[in-house]
Design an enzyme around this catalytic site. Structure first.
Site, mmCIF file in Angstrom:
data_model
loop_
_atom_site.group_PDB
_atom_site.id
_atom_site.type_symbol
_atom_site.label_atom_id
_atom_site.label_comp_id
_atom_site.label_asym_id
_atom_site.label_seq_id
_atom_site.Cartn_x
_atom_site.Cartn_y
_atom_site.Cartn_z
ATOM 1 N N GLU A 12 0.814 -1.215 0.000
ATOM 2 C CA GLU A 12 0.000 0.000 0.000
ATOM 3 C C GLU A 12 0.854 1.275 0.000
ATOM 4 O O GLU A 12 0.361 2.348 -0.352
ATOM 5 C CB GLU A 12 -0.949 -0.003 1.210
ATOM 6 C CG GLU A 12 -1.980 -1.117 1.125
ATOM 7 C CD GLU A 12 -2.763 -1.347 2.409
ATOM 8 O OE1 GLU A 12 -3.888 -1.836 2.321
ATOM 9 O OE2 GLU A 12 -2.236 -1.064 3.505
ATOM 10 N N GLY A 78 -12.689 -4.477 2.439
ATOM 11 C CA GLY A 78 -13.714 -5.401 1.978
ATOM 12 C C GLY A 78 -15.028 -4.644 1.799
ATOM 13 O O GLY A 78 -15.421 -3.856 2.660
ATOM 14 N N ILE A 155 -12.625 -9.623 7.882
ATOM 15 C CA ILE A 155 -13.994 -10.128 7.739
ATOM 16 C C ILE A 155 -14.062 -11.056 6.517
ATOM 17 O O ILE A 155 -13.886 -10.618 5.385
ATOM 18 C CB ILE A 155 -15.010 -8.970 7.605
ATOM 19 C CG1 ILE A 155 -14.851 -7.985 8.771
ATOM 20 C CG2 ILE A 155 -16.442 -9.518 7.535
ATOM 21 C CD1 ILE A 155 -14.980 -8.563 10.169
ATOM 22 N N MET A 175 -9.131 -2.427 8.789
ATOM 23 C CA MET A 175 -8.608 -2.674 10.129
ATOM 24 C C MET A 175 -7.838 -1.501 10.762
ATOM 25 O O MET A 175 -7.213 -1.680 11.802
ATOM 26 C CB MET A 175 -7.731 -3.936 10.089
ATOM 27 C CG MET A 175 -8.513 -5.157 9.611
ATOM 28 S SD MET A 175 -7.544 -6.662 9.437
ATOM 29 C CE MET A 175 -7.262 -7.095 11.135
ATOM 30 N N GLU A 176 -7.873 -0.329 10.131
ATOM 31 C CA GLU A 176 -7.111 0.810 10.691
ATOM 32 C C GLU A 176 -7.840 2.157 10.643
ATOM 33 O O GLU A 176 -7.580 3.033 11.487
ATOM 34 C CB GLU A 176 -5.766 0.993 9.930
ATOM 35 C CG GLU A 176 -4.796 -0.149 10.046
ATOM 36 C CD GLU A 176 -5.113 -1.276 9.059
ATOM 37 O OE1 GLU A 176 -5.786 -1.015 8.031
ATOM 38 O OE2 GLU A 176 -4.698 -2.413 9.314
ATOM 39 N N ASP A 199 -11.918 -7.054 -1.890
ATOM 40 C CA ASP A 199 -12.711 -8.284 -1.708
ATOM 41 C C ASP A 199 -14.101 -7.903 -1.191
ATOM 42 O O ASP A 199 -14.363 -6.736 -0.939
ATOM 43 C CB ASP A 199 -12.018 -9.233 -0.716
ATOM 44 C CG ASP A 199 -11.822 -8.577 0.644
ATOM 45 O OD1 ASP A 199 -10.743 -8.010 0.886
ATOM 46 O OD2 ASP A 199 -12.773 -8.574 1.450
#
Ligand code: ADE
Length: 234
Positions: A12, A78, A155, A175-176, A199
């Site tokens: 990233e 996601g 997830i 997640m951040e 995803d």
């Protein structure tokens, strides 16, 4: 203006670090902060590592040690919406934590105890700049503005995805982002989360994620390039 850019994982931020010129690398909390010139803008690029704790520590260092004026979190996520497909971009109107649960203490699901704000806003000016840049450099990519929901969980089940959708009405999950948005809020720094969909946060997530990571990252990089050029011109 100093622009702080956080990505959780190396893919990233890799291209950003490589592109940066006149760079100075500083180590703190086992993170490498790349401070230099990025497409004409003064920027600090850093890989925070995964999860809310790493992300919050990283954002606070950017505030304290680098005095960033703006925080941008770039990465993948996601999708939580049928219309939001792999490769599309979500820009944060706001961000909250789906795994914050003090319901037993009488708080709302997602509410951080003893805090009045737990849904941290994306900066409106950065959001409209990002939208404008998307239209110019990735006109064929779907771009959505909406809530990003964050938790220390990858997830990858339909059940959990449906639970998150039902309770938080998020556009995508990662997640951040909300941890960075919270740190930005507490330090009065304008912040925007930019996430490309890798995803669908369901049973196919694990497999699909690695296949589409690169495509998703490429879209965010194009967008960031245009945004930094615009920000440095102001
Ligand atoms: N980042 C990318 N895809 C994700 C997912 N399904 N859950 C959490 N974080 C993600």
């Amino acid at each position: 203006m100093i622009i702080g850019i956080i990505g959780a994982m190396e893919p990233e931020v890799e291209a950003l670090k490589e592109t940066m010129t006149d760079k100075k690398i500083t180590n703190k909390a086992q993170m490498e902060f790349y401070h230099g010139n990025l497409w004409g803008a003064e920027a600090v690029v850093v890989r925070s590592g995964i999860g809310k704790v790493n992300a919050a520590i990283c954002a606070q260092i950017l505030a304290d040690d680098f005095h960033v004026d703006v925080l941008i979190n770039t990465g993948v996520a996601g999708s939580l919406h049928n219309e939001i497909n792999i490769g599309d971009i979500v820009l944060s109107t706001d961000a909250l934590q789906h795994d914050m649960d003090a319901v037993g203490f009488g708080y709302a699901l997602g509410q951080i105890p003893q805090m009045e704000v737990w849904d941290f806003p994306g900066d409106r000016k950065l959001l409209s700049l990002a939208k404008e840049c998307c239209a110019k450099v990735i006109p064929d990519t779907g771009v959505f503005e909406g809530r990003i929901v964050t938790g220390d969980q990858f997830i990858s089940s339909r059940e959990k995805k449906e639970w998150i959708k039902k309770n938080f009405a998020g556009y995508c999950t990662e997640m951040e982002g909300a941890a960075i948005a919270q740190a930005a809020y507490l330090n009065h720094i304008p912040c925007l989360i930019i996430r490309a969909i890798s995803d669908k946060a369901d049973d196919s997530a694990q497999m699909v994620y690695s296949e589409f990571l690169e495509i998703a990252v490429a879209n965010s990089i194009k967008l960031l390039k245009e945004m930094l050029q615009k920000l440095s011109a102001n």
